[in-house]
Scaffold this active site. Structure first.
Site, PDB file in Angstrom:
ATOM      1  CG  ASN A 135      -1.847   0.996   1.257  1.00 43.90           C
ATOM      2  OD1 ASN A 135      -1.863   2.072   0.430  1.00 43.90           O
ATOM      3  ND2 ASN A 135      -2.823   0.971   2.239  1.00 43.90           N
ATOM      4  NE  ARG A 150      -6.388   1.045  -0.456  1.00 45.09           N
ATOM      5  CZ  ARG A 150      -6.668   2.319   0.393  1.00 45.09           C
ATOM      6  NH1 ARG A 150      -5.306   2.747   1.064  1.00 45.09           N
ATOM      7  NH2 ARG A 150      -7.725   2.886   0.560  1.00 45.09           N
ATOM      8  CG  HIS A 176     -13.206   2.689   2.542  1.00 47.90           C
ATOM      9  ND1 HIS A 176     -13.958   3.661   2.948  1.00 47.90           N
ATOM     10  CD2 HIS A 176     -11.888   3.022   2.753  1.00 47.90           C
ATOM     11  CE1 HIS A 176     -13.006   4.859   3.499  1.00 47.90           C
ATOM     12  NE2 HIS A 176     -11.808   4.254   3.584  1.00 47.90           N
ATOM     13  CG  LEU A 200     -17.256   4.460  10.931  1.00 46.91           C
ATOM     14  CD1 LEU A 200     -17.841   4.608  12.386  1.00 46.91           C
ATOM     15  CD2 LEU A 200     -17.705   5.362  10.078  1.00 46.91           C
ATOM     16  N   GLY A 201     -12.608   4.855   9.835  1.00 49.58           N
ATOM     17  CA  GLY A 201     -11.116   5.210   9.919  1.00 49.58           C
ATOM     18  C   GLY A 201     -10.819   6.778   9.560  1.00 49.58           C
ATOM     19  CG  ASN A 202      -7.601  10.259   8.509  1.00 52.82           C
ATOM     20  OD1 ASN A 202      -8.051  10.991   9.481  1.00 52.82           O
ATOM     21  ND2 ASN A 202      -6.803  10.619   7.757  1.00 52.82           N
ATOM     22  N   GLY A 203     -10.345   7.931   6.649  1.00 55.10           N
ATOM     23  CA  GLY A 203     -11.225   8.105   5.702  1.00 55.10           C
ATOM     24  C   GLY A 203     -12.520   7.272   6.124  1.00 55.10           C
ATOM     25  NE  ARG A 214      -9.960  11.764   2.676  1.00 55.26           N
ATOM     26  CZ  ARG A 214      -9.950  10.587   2.359  1.00 55.26           C
ATOM     27  NH1 ARG A 214     -10.860  10.045   1.453  1.00 55.26           N
ATOM     28  NH2 ARG A 214      -9.001   9.728   2.938  1.00 55.26           N
ATOM     29  CG  MET A 222     -13.093   9.049  17.275  1.00 56.42           C
ATOM     30  SD  MET A 222     -14.074  10.529  17.469  1.00 56.42           S
ATOM     31  CE  MET A 222     -14.888  10.748  15.876  1.00 56.42           C
ATOM     32  NE  ARG A 223      -5.980   6.931  18.512  1.00 57.01           N
ATOM     33  CZ  ARG A 223      -4.969   6.359  18.182  1.00 57.01           C
ATOM     34  NH1 ARG A 223      -4.484   5.337  18.541  1.00 57.01           N
ATOM     35  NH2 ARG A 223      -4.249   7.080  16.919  1.00 57.01           N
ATOM     36  N   GLY A 276     -10.502   1.548  12.296  1.00 60.61           N
ATOM     37  CA  GLY A 276      -9.793   2.023  13.466  1.00 60.61           C
ATOM     38  C   GLY A 276     -10.864   2.582  14.529  1.00 60.61           C
ATOM     39  N   GLY A 293     -14.334   2.424  13.902  1.00 57.34           N
ATOM     40  CA  GLY A 293     -15.503   1.558  14.010  1.00 57.34           C
ATOM     41  C   GLY A 293     -15.150   0.442  14.888  1.00 57.34           C
ATOM     42  CD  GLU A 296      -8.623  -1.644   3.823  1.00 51.88           C
ATOM     43  OE1 GLU A 296      -8.958  -0.876   2.714  1.00 51.88           O
ATOM     44  OE2 GLU A 296      -8.272  -0.954   4.603  1.00 51.88           O
TER      45      GLU A 296
END
Length: 368
Positions: free
Chosen positions: A6, A64, A153, A182-185, A214, A256-257, A303, A305, A354
């Site tokens: 990736n 990827r 995704h 639900l991650g950074n994207g 974003r 998010m943390r 992450g 989620g 992934e």
């Protein structure tokens, strides 16, 4: 062994996948490519990766690639023609595809005797019905420039949908799911019988849910408005919406943390960012419940989620009359099924993988 890469503009994430043992295999990350303290370029990064793998036999390399456009609806064996086509798709994913292409070039040079396969985030969404994929703009303009909903995704969604069916002990073909990556994207996808029928990301990965940096959904006129009143050109508008919006724009941080920590301490900006983030998810859950007609499970992955019980609870709050409910104790414990036993709709937490999915698709292509 399948080597999965990736590649970004300044990093290469790698994993060697043994399809017979998902827990085996080396993995790692080469960062700061072309930056002080890092390796000079992607060729040097690949050399570092391969040196670390030593004598590990590599059967093929799976790459990827975020955007496959309308041309690539399944994995593709990479040759010069495919590589040229990927370059033509850069305008559709300027943040992601260039790094993937550079990674392919470096890997092909270092491993010229093994097949290289491109696996596309957009491919899973090739099943979108025309009504879901089509934007209501001039049809000739849309056809000329391939403007439509592609979705992203997809590799994660396909993997998670299959694992959800296993978790619930039901055939995937019978299930209607909403997958929340639900991650950074971040994205939401409606999956009917293992096929994507609607998804929140669009022509690019900007549309849809609130993300780390974003904006997700907003009035399309915001760009032209900023051009008129703030004198921003469209490159500057893109930069604002792609790199300085979302949680970062609302709370000053894209993790998010940290948002949750600051929210718990009473920070108003973090609280609003959290509320906007979860409100947007709830809207999509409701919309996709309507699209699917019948809903068997809401699935959280990636992450945020997988690791943020507060997000899961707030995103589904108030949906009990639809049969969607979160059990507080199960949710806090990050169990795989966090809904009550009697709930009509299962709420699941399914870790994504992934890299393993890319390795599976790569092996399927090269082995026939």
């Amino acid at each position: 062994m399948i080597l999965v890469l990736n590649s970004g503009s300044s990093s290469v994430k790698f994993r060697v996948v043994d399809l017979d043992d998902p827990t085996a295999g080396e993995r790692g990350l080469v960062e700061k490519i072309g930056e002080p303290g890092g390796v000079p370029d992607h060729a040097a990064a690949m050399e570092q990766v391969l040196d670390g793998l030593g004598a590990t036999p590599i059967e093929a390399v799976g790459h990827r690639i975020v955007h496959g456009g309308s041309r690539f609806e399944r994995p593709a064996l990479i040759d010069d023609t495919v590589l040229a086509a990927l370059r033509e798709l850069i305008p559709l994913a300027p943040l992601h595809n260039p790094g993937g292409i550079i990674g392919i070039e470096a890997a092909r040079e270092m491993l010229p005797s093994v097949p290289h396969v491109a696996v596309f985030d957009t491919a899973f969404h090739a099943t979108l019905p025309q009504a879901a994929a089509t934007y209501a703009i001039d049809r000739d303009l849309a056809r000329r420039y391939d403007i439509r909903r592609f979705g992203f995704h997809g590799t994660s969604c396909a993997y998670v949908a299959g694992r959800t069916a296993t978790l619930l002990g039901r055939p995937l073909e019978e299930l209607n799911l909403i997958v929340l990556h639900l991650g950074n994207g971040a994205s939401a996808t409606a999956v009917r019988g293992g096929r994507s029928v609607d998804t929140s990301m669009g022509l690019t990965p900007l549309e849809g849910l609130v993300m780390g940096t974003r904006s997700g959904d907003l009035d399309p006129a915001v760009g032209s408005y900023l051009n008129r009143v703030a004198g921003m050109d469209f490159a500057a508008v893109d930069d604002v919406l792609l790199r300085h919006a979302g949680l970062l724009g609302l709370a000053g941080v894209n993790d998010m943390r940290t948002v949750l920590e600051r929210r718990a301490a009473g920070d108003e900006d973090a609280t609003l960012a959290f509320d906007v983030y979860c409100h947007r998810i709830r809207k999509y859950v409701g919309a996709y419940h309507a699209v699917l007609g019948r809903l068997d499970a809401v699935v959280f992955t990636a992450g945020v989620g997988e690791h943020a019980p507060a997000v899961r609870a707030a995103s589904l709050a108030g949906l009990q009359t639809w049969g969607i409910e979160v059990d507080e104790a199960r949710n806090a414990a990050n169990e795989r099924i966090v809904s009550p036993d009697e709930a009509r709709v299962a709420v699941c937490v399914v870790p994504t993988d992934e890299e393993y999915s890319i390795a599976e698709q790569t092996a399927a292509l090269i082995r026939g």
